[in-house]
Scaffold this motif. Structure first.
Motif, PDB file in Angstrom:
ATOM      1  N   SER A 157      -0.020  -7.313   4.140  1.00 18.33           N
ATOM      2  CA  SER A 157      -1.187  -6.798   3.414  1.00 18.33           C
ATOM      3  C   SER A 157      -2.308  -6.415   4.370  1.00 18.33           C
ATOM      4  O   SER A 157      -2.963  -5.373   4.207  1.00 18.33           O
ATOM      5  CB  SER A 157      -1.684  -7.846   2.414  1.00 18.33           C
ATOM      6  OG  SER A 157      -0.693  -8.155   1.459  1.00 18.33           O
ATOM      7  N   TYR A 194       5.463  -0.290   1.641  1.00 21.04           N
ATOM      8  CA  TYR A 194       4.151  -0.162   0.999  1.00 21.04           C
ATOM      9  C   TYR A 194       3.538   1.211   1.251  1.00 21.04           C
ATOM     10  O   TYR A 194       2.970   1.835   0.342  1.00 21.04           O
ATOM     11  CB  TYR A 194       3.186  -1.230   1.527  1.00 21.04           C
ATOM     12  CG  TYR A 194       3.519  -2.652   1.141  1.00 21.04           C
ATOM     13  CD1 TYR A 194       4.426  -2.935   0.122  1.00 21.04           C
ATOM     14  CD2 TYR A 194       2.920  -3.723   1.806  1.00 21.04           C
ATOM     15  CE1 TYR A 194       4.723  -4.249  -0.223  1.00 21.04           C
ATOM     16  CE2 TYR A 194       3.206  -5.034   1.459  1.00 21.04           C
ATOM     17  CZ  TYR A 194       4.112  -5.294   0.462  1.00 21.04           C
ATOM     18  OH  TYR A 194       4.399  -6.588   0.126  1.00 21.04           O
ATOM     19  N   ILE A 200       0.470  -1.793  -2.281  1.00 19.89           N
ATOM     20  CA  ILE A 200       1.132  -3.071  -2.011  1.00 19.89           C
ATOM     21  C   ILE A 200       1.889  -3.494  -3.263  1.00 19.89           C
ATOM     22  O   ILE A 200       1.303  -3.635  -4.338  1.00 19.89           O
ATOM     23  CB  ILE A 200       0.103  -4.146  -1.621  1.00 19.89           C
ATOM     24  CG1 ILE A 200      -0.567  -3.779  -0.296  1.00 19.89           C
ATOM     25  CG2 ILE A 200       0.757  -5.524  -1.525  1.00 19.89           C
ATOM     26  CD1 ILE A 200      -1.692  -4.708   0.103  1.00 19.89           C
TER      27      ILE A 200
END
Length: 511
Positions: A157, A194, A200
């Motif tokens: 992330s 992603y 995400i």
């Protein structure tokens, strides 16, 4: 929306598979043209190397200063198509009349009855069904376990937002992440997807793990078919696919943690090292292709989880020792596919070349990561080296009175939960003790014993409660060496002399 995401996932995975396929074909063709490789080996190894090398490529790009993002992921996906499709089209045109085809001898399996063919087909369908079940079950839940999120997902992330492996957050000691120095193969594989998705998505990010499960099983079957009958190879592949610790246990290939991928990459590395020694014993051929793949897979193991460093040291030492033993016991031939019969004189230099090949390809993967890792913060629970000393180990010997029985219970008495692989290994030793003296089998024993020793030593050095540290992780650690236990049992119990015999499923499509 769902259909468009599904198409993106398919394109993403196909690009990685084609990249792995291109690497696999080039390695085999350039170094080992006499190797008859099965379709399942080609497909499985392409999955394993494709996912691993794609993530490593993104790492190198960012490490050298490139920006991660949709454009870089599209470029890497495109690279797979550009590299893989021409080879796929070229090989599909080649029919059964190939160089050396006239030298091939019939396989012992070609005369098998329909029951043997039906058995192989049943195993193939069973493995395919298990892979589909793993995919469906894995994608039913997002990343939810602690290690999935704290060690890997959070890094993916951060890299997605900051577009670099050099994010200031990842280099911050107080940033909330489980292990700042954990390798980046899994987060980079996830962030690649992603960027292609444009968001995400911690559910679709789990698609890689069941695919690595299929890649491990298919590659194992394909390599075994160079040494066993096809029916036996598929049988052991099916047994590997049905080990509960790998699937359907929630800590296996159904989750986004690193232990199952380590089992895959480490299992493939040891598989090809074993193949090198078996072919050397049987044919006197030193397979450069297997050495290269073993080196790459060893490097990818290190790039997946820190345990890979211990595996690399153990396996390199064991392989070097066993190659020396083999070289002293017979003639060594190096198979380049260009020399007549691939013969070269027996020499220490040949063995030295083998060690250099494995070390070089492993170093290509590992060294850049270790250089980058030096700039990342280190937490107290990872500082094993700082506590390593003979004096400290002697003080902690009492920990073995708990950890050794615990491991024995996990391996043998809790078979209903984790699988029968350790019983297979023990029974194989009892039934065929003389085969245990083969260098290839010794390599597998050293790998298992070395791994278990490393775990016990880690328990002695860990600054946390022993029962919590070993008791909470031993089942996941044992999963990492499960493919080695299955390989040992398969080769110990199912050895068949297949000298100069090609595989029945060597395919004209990929050949």
């Amino acid at each position: 929306m769902f259909i468009s995401q599904l198409l993106i996932v398919v394109v993403c995975l196909l690009g990685q598979w084609l990249l792995g396929f291109a690497v696999t074909r080039l390695v085999f063709r350039w170094t080992d043209s006499r190797t008859s490789d099965a379709v399942c080996e080609q497909m499985g190894l392409a999955i394993v190397l494709g996912i691993g090398l794609n993530a490593w490529g993104l790492f190198i790009w960012s490490w050298l200063g490139g920006s991660l993002g949709p454009s870089s992921s599209i470029a890497f996906a495109g690279l797979g198509f550009v590299a893989g499709i021409p080879l796929l089209l070229f090989n599909s045109r080649i029919n059964s009349v190939t160089p050396g085809a006239s030298e091939r001898l019939p396989s012992p399996d070609q005369g098998q009855n329909t029951e043997g063919a039906a058995f192989r087909k049943a195993c193939q369908w069973g493995i395919a069904l298990l892979t589909v079940v793993a995919l469906v079950q894995s994608l039913m839940t997002p990343l939810r376990l602690w290690d999935e999120r704290a060690h890997f997902s959070i890094k993916a992330s951060v890299m997605f937002e900051d577009r670099s492996i050099r994010s200031a957050d990842l280099a911050e000691r107080d940033f909330v992440q489980g292990h700042p120095r954990y390798p980046l193969l899994i987060p980079l594989a996830q962030v690649h997807l992603y960027y292609l998705l444009g968001e995400i998505n911690d559910r679709l990010a789990k698609v890689y793990f069941p695919l690595l499960f299929a890649g491990l099983v298919l590659t194992t079957v394909g390599v075994l078919m160079r040494h066993l009958t096809a029916a036996r190879a598929w049988l052991w592949g099916m047994l590997l696919a049905t080990v509960p610790a790998l699937m359907p246990n929630e800590y296996g290939f159904l989750c986004g943690q690193a232990d199952a991928p380590v089992a895959c990459f480490h299992g493939v590395a040891v598989l090809y090292a074993w193949d090198v020694l078996e072919r050397l014993r049987r044919d006197g051929v030193l397979s450069l292709s297997s050495l290269i793949i073993s080196g790459l897979s060893s490097g990818l193991t290190v790039f997946t989880k820190d345990e890979g460093i211990a595996y690399l040291i153990i396996d390199m030492a064991a392989l070097a020792l066993m190659l020396i033993v083999q070289s002293l016991s017979g003639h060594v031939r190096r198979n380049h596919g260009t020399e007549k019969n691939g013969r070269v004189s027996e020499s220490v230099g040949t063995i030295l070349v083998a060690g250099i090949v494995v070390a070089t390809y492993a170093a290509v993967i590992v060294v850049p990561w270790l250089m980058h890792r030096r700039g990342l913060p280190q937490t107290a629970e990872m500082a094993y080296a700082g506590r390593f000393s003979v004096e400290y180990l002697l003080k902690r010997l009492q920990t073995l009175t708990w950890s050794v029985p615990h491991l024995g219970q996990r391996m043998f008495w809790e078979w209903y939960e984790w699988g029968l692989q350790w019983w297979f290994m023990a029974v194989a030793i009892v039934l065929a003790p003389r085969r245990l003296l083969r260098p290839a089998q010794v390599l597998l024993v050293i790998d298992v014993l070395g791994a278990l020793t490393a775990l016990l030593v880690a328990g002695m050095l860990a600054p946390v409660q022993l029962e919590e540290h070993i008791g909470g992780s031993s089942h996941r650690f044992l999963m990492q060496i499960t493919p080695v236990a299955i390989l040992f049992a398969a080769s110990q119990l199912g050895s068949v002399d297949r000298s100069h015999v090609d595989i029945p499923e060597a395919d004209s499509f990929l050949k």
